[in-house]
Design a protein around this motif. Structure first.
Motif, PDB file in Angstrom:
ATOM      1  N   ASP A  49       1.048  -1.123  -0.238  1.00 17.15           N
ATOM      2  CA  ASP A  49      -0.139  -0.077   0.191  1.00 17.15           C
ATOM      3  C   ASP A  49       1.180   1.162  -0.046  1.00 17.15           C
ATOM      4  O   ASP A  49       1.983   2.124   1.284  1.00 17.15           O
ATOM      5  CB  ASP A  49      -1.191  -0.069   1.742  1.00 17.15           C
ATOM      6  N   ARG A  50       1.315   2.272  -1.238  1.00 18.94           N
ATOM      7  CA  ARG A  50       1.610   3.234  -1.549  1.00 18.94           C
ATOM      8  C   ARG A  50       1.206   3.919  -0.554  1.00 18.94           C
ATOM      9  O   ARG A  50       2.163   4.937   0.151  1.00 18.94           O
ATOM     10  CB  ARG A  50       2.508   3.177  -2.957  1.00 18.94           C
ATOM     11  N   ALA A  51       0.526   4.399  -0.077  1.00 15.04           N
ATOM     12  CA  ALA A  51       0.271   5.898   0.075  1.00 15.04           C
ATOM     13  C   ALA A  51       0.422   6.024   1.405  1.00 15.04           C
ATOM     14  O   ALA A  51       1.006   5.577   2.524  1.00 15.04           O
ATOM     15  CB  ALA A  51      -1.317   5.433   1.002  1.00 15.04           C
ATOM     16  N   ALA A  52       0.902   7.745   2.351  1.00 16.96           N
ATOM     17  CA  ALA A  52       1.209   7.410   3.069  1.00 16.96           C
ATOM     18  C   ALA A  52       0.446   8.056   4.424  1.00 16.96           C
ATOM     19  O   ALA A  52      -0.286   8.260   3.893  1.00 16.96           O
ATOM     20  CB  ALA A  52       2.281   9.028   3.220  1.00 16.96           C
ATOM     21  N   PRO A  53       0.088   6.808   5.419  1.00 20.64           N
ATOM     22  CA  PRO A  53      -0.969   6.864   6.515  1.00 20.64           C
ATOM     23  C   PRO A  53      -0.720   8.090   7.101  1.00 20.64           C
ATOM     24  O   PRO A  53       0.619   8.483   7.327  1.00 20.64           O
ATOM     25  CB  PRO A  53      -0.791   5.985   7.147  1.00 20.64           C
ATOM     26  N   PRO A  54      -1.884   8.698   7.775  1.00 31.82           N
ATOM     27  CA  PRO A  54      -1.823   9.412   8.754  1.00 31.82           C
ATOM     28  C   PRO A  54      -1.258   9.181   9.895  1.00 31.82           C
ATOM     29  O   PRO A  54      -2.021   8.029  10.103  1.00 31.82           O
ATOM     30  CB  PRO A  54      -3.505  10.066   8.646  1.00 31.82           C
ATOM     31  N   VAL A  55      -0.558  10.063  10.371  1.00 32.45           N
ATOM     32  CA  VAL A  55       0.054   9.913  11.968  1.00 32.45           C
ATOM     33  C   VAL A  55      -1.521   9.280  13.166  1.00 32.45           C
ATOM     34  O   VAL A  55      -1.465  10.319  13.010  1.00 32.45           O
ATOM     35  CB  VAL A  55       1.349  10.776  12.233  1.00 32.45           C
ATOM     36  N   PRO A  56      -1.621   8.473  13.530  1.00 30.94           N
ATOM     37  CA  PRO A  56      -3.224   8.579  14.375  1.00 30.94           C
ATOM     38  C   PRO A  56      -2.072   9.081  16.047  1.00 30.94           C
ATOM     39  O   PRO A  56      -0.977   9.636  16.091  1.00 30.94           O
ATOM     40  CB  PRO A  56      -2.860   6.880  15.178  1.00 30.94           C
ATOM     41  N   ALA A  57      -3.263  10.097  17.318  1.00 28.41           N
ATOM     42  CA  ALA A  57      -2.435  10.144  18.124  1.00 28.41           C
ATOM     43  C   ALA A  57      -1.809   9.043  19.054  1.00 28.41           C
ATOM     44  O   ALA A  57      -1.963   7.843  18.537  1.00 28.41           O
ATOM     45  CB  ALA A  57      -3.942  10.870  18.477  1.00 28.41           C
ATOM     46  N   GLY A  58      -0.935   9.632  19.840  1.00 24.46           N
ATOM     47  CA  GLY A  58      -0.152   8.860  20.207  1.00 24.46           C
ATOM     48  C   GLY A  58       0.976   8.231  20.159  1.00 24.46           C
ATOM     49  O   GLY A  58       1.853   7.527  20.055  1.00 24.46           O
ATOM     50  N   VAL A  59       1.322   8.233  18.112  1.00 28.12           N
ATOM     51  CA  VAL A  59       2.659   7.402  17.659  1.00 28.12           C
ATOM     52  C   VAL A  59       3.288   8.963  16.955  1.00 28.12           C
ATOM     53  O   VAL A  59       3.028   9.837  16.445  1.00 28.12           O
ATOM     54  CB  VAL A  59       1.978   6.840  16.338  1.00 28.12           C
ATOM     55  N   ARG A  60       5.234   8.814  17.457  1.00 31.04           N
ATOM     56  CA  ARG A  60       5.596   9.235  16.062  1.00 31.04           C
ATOM     57  C   ARG A  60       5.738   9.266  15.223  1.00 31.04           C
ATOM     58  O   ARG A  60       6.247   7.833  15.107  1.00 31.04           O
ATOM     59  CB  ARG A  60       6.815   9.632  17.542  1.00 31.04           C
ATOM     60  N   GLU A  61       6.356   9.771  14.304  1.00 31.50           N
ATOM     61  CA  GLU A  61       6.556   9.247  13.317  1.00 31.50           C
ATOM     62  C   GLU A  61       8.125   9.468  12.762  1.00 31.50           C
ATOM     63  O   GLU A  61       7.987  10.530  12.900  1.00 31.50           O
ATOM     64  CB  GLU A  61       5.936  10.549  12.001  1.00 31.50           C
ATOM     65  N   VAL A  62       8.506   9.158  12.553  1.00 31.37           N
ATOM     66  CA  VAL A  62      10.574   9.331  12.544  1.00 31.37           C
ATOM     67  C   VAL A  62      10.484   8.282  11.432  1.00 31.37           C
ATOM     68  O   VAL A  62      10.080   7.973  10.386  1.00 31.37           O
ATOM     69  CB  VAL A  62      10.972   7.951  13.811  1.00 31.37           C
ATOM     70  N   SER A  63      11.995   9.670  10.946  1.00 29.28           N
ATOM     71  CA  SER A  63      13.584   8.405   9.883  1.00 29.28           C
ATOM     72  C   SER A  63      14.146   8.318   9.972  1.00 29.28           C
ATOM     73  O   SER A  63      14.388   8.573  11.171  1.00 29.28           O
ATOM     74  CB  SER A  63      12.792  10.252   8.677  1.00 29.28           C
ATOM     75  N   TYR A  64      15.070   7.769   9.368  1.00 31.78           N
ATOM     76  CA  TYR A  64      16.002   7.037   8.904  1.00 31.78           C
ATOM     77  C   TYR A  64      16.849   6.625   7.526  1.00 31.78           C
ATOM     78  O   TYR A  64      15.942   6.504   6.669  1.00 31.78           O
ATOM     79  CB  TYR A  64      16.289   6.053   9.820  1.00 31.78           C
ATOM     80  N   ARG A  65      17.796   6.900   7.668  1.00 33.24           N
ATOM     81  CA  ARG A  65      18.706   7.027   6.555  1.00 33.24           C
ATOM     82  C   ARG A  65      18.858   5.600   5.818  1.00 33.24           C
ATOM     83  O   ARG A  65      19.606   4.989   7.170  1.00 33.24           O
ATOM     84  CB  ARG A  65      19.321   7.823   6.222  1.00 33.24           C
ATOM     85  N   THR A  66      18.495   4.810   4.548  1.00 31.01           N
ATOM     86  CA  THR A  66      19.567   3.380   4.496  1.00 31.01           C
ATOM     87  C   THR A  66      21.261   3.559   4.072  1.00 31.01           C
ATOM     88  O   THR A  66      21.205   4.905   3.765  1.00 31.01           O
ATOM     89  CB  THR A  66      18.628   2.799   3.278  1.00 31.01           C
ATOM     90  N   GLU A  67      21.783   2.531   4.052  1.00 34.43           N
ATOM     91  CA  GLU A  67      22.586   3.289   3.545  1.00 34.43           C
ATOM     92  C   GLU A  67      22.991   2.759   1.988  1.00 34.43           C
ATOM     93  O   GLU A  67      24.149   3.481   0.854  1.00 34.43           O
ATOM     94  CB  GLU A  67      23.481   1.415   3.855  1.00 34.43           C
ATOM     95  N   ASP A  68      22.503   2.993   1.085  1.00 33.56           N
ATOM     96  CA  ASP A  68      22.223   3.159  -0.893  1.00 33.56           C
ATOM     97  C   ASP A  68      21.129   4.312  -0.231  1.00 33.56           C
ATOM     98  O   ASP A  68      21.067   4.798  -1.307  1.00 33.56           O
ATOM     99  CB  ASP A  68      21.726   1.903  -1.453  1.00 33.56           C
ATOM    100  N   GLY A  69      21.188   5.592   0.609  1.00 35.65           N
ATOM    101  CA  GLY A  69      20.906   6.876   0.354  1.00 35.65           C
ATOM    102  C   GLY A  69      19.364   7.000   0.540  1.00 35.65           C
ATOM    103  O   GLY A  69      18.741   7.939  -0.092  1.00 35.65           O
ATOM    104  N   LEU A  70      18.231   6.230   0.883  1.00 39.87           N
ATOM    105  CA  LEU A  70      16.924   6.343   0.926  1.00 39.87           C
ATOM    106  C   LEU A  70      16.666   6.836   2.472  1.00 39.87           C
ATOM    107  O   LEU A  70      16.747   6.206   3.377  1.00 39.87           O
ATOM    108  CB  LEU A  70      16.227   5.361   0.290  1.00 39.87           C
ATOM    109  N   THR A  71      15.899   7.928   2.235  1.00 42.99           N
ATOM    110  CA  THR A  71      15.182   8.172   3.897  1.00 42.99           C
ATOM    111  C   THR A  71      13.667   7.926   3.535  1.00 42.99           C
ATOM    112  O   THR A  71      12.938   7.638   3.148  1.00 42.99           O
ATOM    113  CB  THR A  71      15.392   9.162   3.951  1.00 42.99           C
TER     114      THR A  71
END
Length: 260
Positions: free
Chosen positions: A26-48
């Motif tokens: 499911d390629r859609a970015a889901p809305p962030v629910p209450a009480g949940v923190r959206e985080v991000s990190y970078r892979t070794e081949d450069g994707l965030t």
């Protein structure tokens, strides 16, 4: 001769398009629910990549890194994360490349990089001291490979298959699956190299991954804490998504002594 040409065309098409038969994001970015923190990190081949962190109310709680199966996005696993958080465990819900609004296209190599980056986020940025791994179906293969090189505090495999070719032959017996596959995911061959307490949970009515394959994976686990067979449960039944047997198995792993 015409029949041979048709066979060759079909096999060539399957070779080219096979990942569309393996990965169903499911390629859609889901809305962030209450009480949940959206985080991000970078892979070794450069994707965030983005993921969801669901914290427990307990300070310094162990964290469960959830590697999902081959379909959906992180929102589908939120009930599991909520159930674990209510029992005192924090959770990182991973989405692979190509899933949940993340860039890229999924492959065995790519998914391996994705969970490695997720673990790095937990240990290096979040400072998590105790990390458990949870792998669902295809995710069981992804997380097992990570566990070989980066042992967790505990490893739970939900509905694991022996390897991708073995489960593929169940669904496409008329095709030379073993010869065609680009992605292999050899769970049974790798699990014996994992030096961590492990649990295996599966349903005995699974129509996607034959239960005998999950049993074979459990048989090869070096430090088996618990093998849970859920009577009458199919692959995507609710009891195998966030049911009490599943949650209890994770808690048993958290309570287990480190492998020696």
């Amino acid at each position: 001769m015409a029949g041979l040409v048709v066979v060759i065309v079909v096999i060539a098409s399957l070779w080219a398009l096979q990942r569309r038969l393996i990965y169903f994001p499911d390629r859609a970015a889901p809305p962030v629910p209450a009480g949940v923190r959206e985080v991000s990190y970078r892979t070794e081949d450069g994707l965030t990549l983005k993921a969801w962190y669901v914290p427990s109310s307990r300070p310094g709680a162990p964290v469960v890194l959830v590697a999902p199966g081959n379909a959906g996005n992180r929102s589908y696993r939120l009930p599991l994360a909520t159930a674990l958080a209510s029992r005192g465990l924090s959770v990182l819900l991973v989405d692979y490349r190509g899933y949940g609004g993340n860039p890229g296209s999924p492959s065995e190599t790519g998914l391996t990089r994705d969970v490695r980056a997720a673990r790095g986020y937990l240990t290096e940025e979040l400072g998590a001291g105790r990390v458990l791994y949870f792998g669902e179906s295809l995710g069981a293969a992804v997380i097992t490979r990570l566990a070989v090189t980066h042992p967790p505090a505990g490893l739970l495999l939900r509905s694991p298959f022996s390897d991708l070719a073995s489960v593929g032959r169940e669904h496409y017996p008329f095709l030379p699956v073993g010869a065609l596959l680009k992605d292999r995911f050899p769970v049974a061959d790798q699990i014996g190299r994992v030096e961590a307490p492990a649990a295996v949970v599966y349903g005995d009515a699974d129509s996607i991954v034959p239960p005998r394959q999950s049993r074979e994976v459990a048989r090869r686990v070096t430090h088996l804490v618990r093998e849970v067979v859920v009577p009458g449960a199919d692959h995507n039944d609710q009891v195998l998504l966030d049911g009490p047997q599943l949650v209890d198995a994770v808690l048993a792993l958290n309570a287990a002594q480190p492998a020696s």
